[in-house]
Design an enzyme around this catalytic site. Structure first.
Site, PDB file in Angstrom:
ATOM      1  N   ASP A 125       0.789  -1.248   0.000  1.00  0.00           N
ATOM      2  CA  ASP A 125       0.000   0.000   0.000  1.00  0.00           C
ATOM      3  C   ASP A 125       0.821   1.299   0.000  1.00  0.00           C
ATOM      4  O   ASP A 125       0.453   2.263   0.692  1.00  0.00           O
ATOM      5  CB  ASP A 125      -0.972   0.009   1.189  1.00  0.00           C
ATOM      6  CG  ASP A 125      -1.955  -1.148   1.167  1.00  0.00           C
ATOM      7  OD1 ASP A 125      -1.933  -1.938   0.207  1.00  0.00           O
ATOM      8  OD2 ASP A 125      -2.747  -1.253   2.117  1.00  0.00           O
TER       9      ASP A 125
ATOM     10  N   LYS B 138      -6.491  -4.952  -3.048  1.00  0.00           N
ATOM     11  CA  LYS B 138      -7.084  -5.560  -1.849  1.00  0.00           C
ATOM     12  C   LYS B 138      -8.162  -4.645  -1.265  1.00  0.00           C
ATOM     13  O   LYS B 138      -7.890  -3.474  -0.981  1.00  0.00           O
ATOM     14  CB  LYS B 138      -5.980  -5.854  -0.821  1.00  0.00           C
ATOM     15  CG  LYS B 138      -5.147  -4.644  -0.416  1.00  0.00           C
ATOM     16  CD  LYS B 138      -3.892  -5.065   0.325  1.00  0.00           C
ATOM     17  CE  LYS B 138      -3.849  -4.770   1.794  1.00  0.00           C
ATOM     18  NZ  LYS B 138      -4.190  -3.409   2.216  1.00  0.00           N
TER      19      LYS B 138
ATOM     20  N   LYS C  32      -7.738  -4.842   4.828  1.00  0.00           N
ATOM     21  CA  LYS C  32      -6.430  -4.478   5.371  1.00  0.00           C
ATOM     22  C   LYS C  32      -5.409  -5.580   5.055  1.00  0.00           C
ATOM     23  O   LYS C  32      -4.276  -5.293   4.725  1.00  0.00           O
ATOM     24  CB  LYS C  32      -6.519  -4.258   6.898  1.00  0.00           C
ATOM     25  CG  LYS C  32      -7.545  -3.218   7.320  1.00  0.00           C
ATOM     26  CD  LYS C  32      -7.299  -1.876   6.678  1.00  0.00           C
ATOM     27  CE  LYS C  32      -8.311  -0.846   7.158  1.00  0.00           C
ATOM     28  NZ  LYS C  32      -8.360   0.333   6.239  1.00  0.00           N
TER      29      LYS C  32
ATOM     30  N   VAL D  14       3.138   0.339   4.284  1.00  0.00           N
ATOM     31  CA  VAL D  14       2.424   1.098   5.314  1.00  0.00           C
ATOM     32  C   VAL D  14       1.000   0.579   5.458  1.00  0.00           C
ATOM     33  O   VAL D  14       0.450   0.027   4.517  1.00  0.00           O
ATOM     34  CB  VAL D  14       2.396   2.593   4.933  1.00  0.00           C
ATOM     35  CG1 VAL D  14       3.804   3.150   4.860  1.00  0.00           C
ATOM     36  CG2 VAL D  14       1.641   2.859   3.636  1.00  0.00           C
TER      37      VAL D  14
ATOM     38  N   CYS E  77      -2.197  -2.408   7.827  1.00  0.00           N
ATOM     39  CA  CYS E  77      -2.169  -3.366   6.710  1.00  0.00           C
ATOM     40  C   CYS E  77      -0.966  -4.295   6.751  1.00  0.00           C
ATOM     41  O   CYS E  77      -1.060  -5.456   6.348  1.00  0.00           O
ATOM     42  CB  CYS E  77      -2.278  -2.623   5.390  1.00  0.00           C
ATOM     43  SG  CYS E  77      -3.931  -1.905   5.199  1.00  0.00           S
TER      44      CYS E  77
ATOM     45  N   GLN F   9       7.805 -13.415  21.839  1.00  0.00           N
ATOM     46  CA  GLN F   9       7.472 -14.826  22.106  1.00  0.00           C
ATOM     47  C   GLN F   9       8.139 -15.769  21.096  1.00  0.00           C
ATOM     48  O   GLN F   9       7.500 -16.663  20.543  1.00  0.00           O
ATOM     49  CB  GLN F   9       5.963 -15.027  22.091  1.00  0.00           C
ATOM     50  CG  GLN F   9       5.217 -14.142  23.095  1.00  0.00           C
ATOM     51  CD  GLN F   9       3.726 -14.395  23.040  1.00  0.00           C
ATOM     52  OE1 GLN F   9       3.261 -15.453  23.459  1.00  0.00           O
ATOM     53  NE2 GLN F   9       2.984 -13.435  22.524  1.00  0.00           N
TER      54      GLN F   9
HETATM   55  C1  C5J Z   1      -3.084   0.697   5.459  1.00  0.00           C
HETATM   56  C2  C5J Z   1      -4.875   1.954   6.442  1.00  0.00           C
HETATM   57  N1  C5J Z   1      -2.537   0.459   4.286  1.00  0.00           N
HETATM   58  N2  C5J Z   1      -4.132   2.398   7.451  1.00  0.00           N
HETATM   59  N3  C5J Z   1      -4.328   1.242   5.435  1.00  0.00           N
HETATM   60  O1  C5J Z   1      -2.487   0.480   6.495  1.00  0.00           O
HETATM   61  O2  C5J Z   1      -6.048   2.219   6.377  1.00  0.00           O
END
Ligand code: C5J
Length: 226
Positions: free
Chosen positions: A24, A129, A132, A157, A162, A202
Site C-alpha cells: 500500500d 485488496k 487491510k 504502510v 495493513c 514470544q
Molecule cells: C493501510 C490503512 N494500508 N491504514 N491502510 O495500512 O487504512
C-alpha cells in the site's frame, strides 16, 4: 541461502522461495493532501520509508527476486466495500467520495495509485485488496502457491494496520515473514515500534524483524563458487 540478522533470531533467507511484498505505498496514504492527511494524520512520518524501499526494490529487481505490490482500494461501484468500513470514523468525506486526489481509495483514481518512486514495472504483480490484509478477497494465495513462495519480505504502510494484518494472515498460511523496520512506517511512531515488537515477541510469534541493508547485502553478494 543466507542468514540475515533479525529479531528474535537470524532469518534464513531463501531468495528462490521468497518475494518482496510492498504493501500500500499509495499516494492517498503517503502524499500530503491525500486521504491519510485528510484523516488528520502526519504523513511526513511515512517519508523515511521511501529511500530504503527504493534501494531494496532496485536490488530485488537486479537480482531477480520476485516483487509483489499491493494497493488498498475498491471497485468504482463500491460493491466490494463493506458498509462498516465506509462509515467508520464518521467522516464527512469517506471512501468512494471525491477527495483531493480523486475518489478516495477507488481503483483507477490518482490517489489510489502507487507513488512514482516505487512504481511497479512489467512482470511485478499488483494485488488490489479491499481489506487491510493482502490475502483477504485477493489472488495472493494463488500467486504464492503458483510460484512456490514460502517467505515474504514485508514492507510498506502502515505497520500496525495493513502490514500487521497481512503478516498475521501469512503466518496462518504457513509463510515465514521478515518485516523490514526501515521499510515499514506508521503515522504513529509508537505504534510502529510496538507493532514490530509484537511480531518478534514470544520467539517470533508472527515472524522476524530485520532491516533492508542485510537483505540488499545478501542479494548483491557475489555468488559462491559451485
Ligand atoms: C493501510 C490503512 N494500508 N491504514 N491502510 O495500512 O487504512
Amino acid at each position: 541461502m543466507a542468514e540475515l540478522a533479525a529479531h528474535p533470531y537470524p532469518f534464513t533467507f531463501k531468495p528462490a522461495e521468497a518475494a518482496l511484498l510492498i504493501i500500500d505505498m499509495q499516494r492517498d496514504f503517503i502524499e500530503p493532501g491525500g486521504f491519510g492527511a485528510m484523516l488528520g494524520n502526519d504523513v511526513t512520518q511515512l517519508e523515511r520509508t521511501i529511500e530504503p524501499l527504493k534501494a531494496l526494490l532496485a536490488a530485488a529487481r537486479s537480482s531477480g527476486l520476485r516483487v509483489i505490490h499491493t494497493r488498498e482500494g475498491h471497485k468504482p461501484d463500491l460493491s466490494d466495500l463493506h458498509e462498516s468500513k465506509r462509515i467508520r470514523g464518521k467522516g464527512t468525506t469517506t471512501i468512494g467520495d471525491v477527495g483531493p486526489m480523486g475518489r478516495i481509495l477507488v481503483i483507477g483514481e490518482p490517489g489510489h495509485d502507487i507513488i512514482p518512486e516505487l512504481y511497479p514495472i512489467a512482470g511485478e504483480a499488483v494485488v488490489d485488496k479491499p481489506g487491510k490484509g493482502a490475502f483477504y478477497a485477493t489472488e495472493l494465495t494463488d500467486i504464492v502457491a503458483e510460484h512456490g513462495i514460502t517467505q515474504l519480505l514485508v514492507c510498506g504502510v502502515t505497520t500496525e494496520v495493513c502490514v500487521h494484518t497481512t503478516v498475521r494472515e501469512a503466518n496462518d498460511r504457513g509463510l515465514d515473514c521478515l518485516v523490514l523496520s526501515d521499510c515499514t512506517g506508521s503515522y504513529f511512531p509508537e505504534f510502529h515500534a510496538t507493532a514490530l515488537r509484537m511480531i518478534a515477541a514470544q520467539g517470533g510469534i508472527f515472524g522476524w524483524v530485520g532491516e533492508s541493508g542485510s537483505v540488499i547485502a545478501a542479494l548483491t553478494a557475489p555468488a559462491e563458487p559451485a
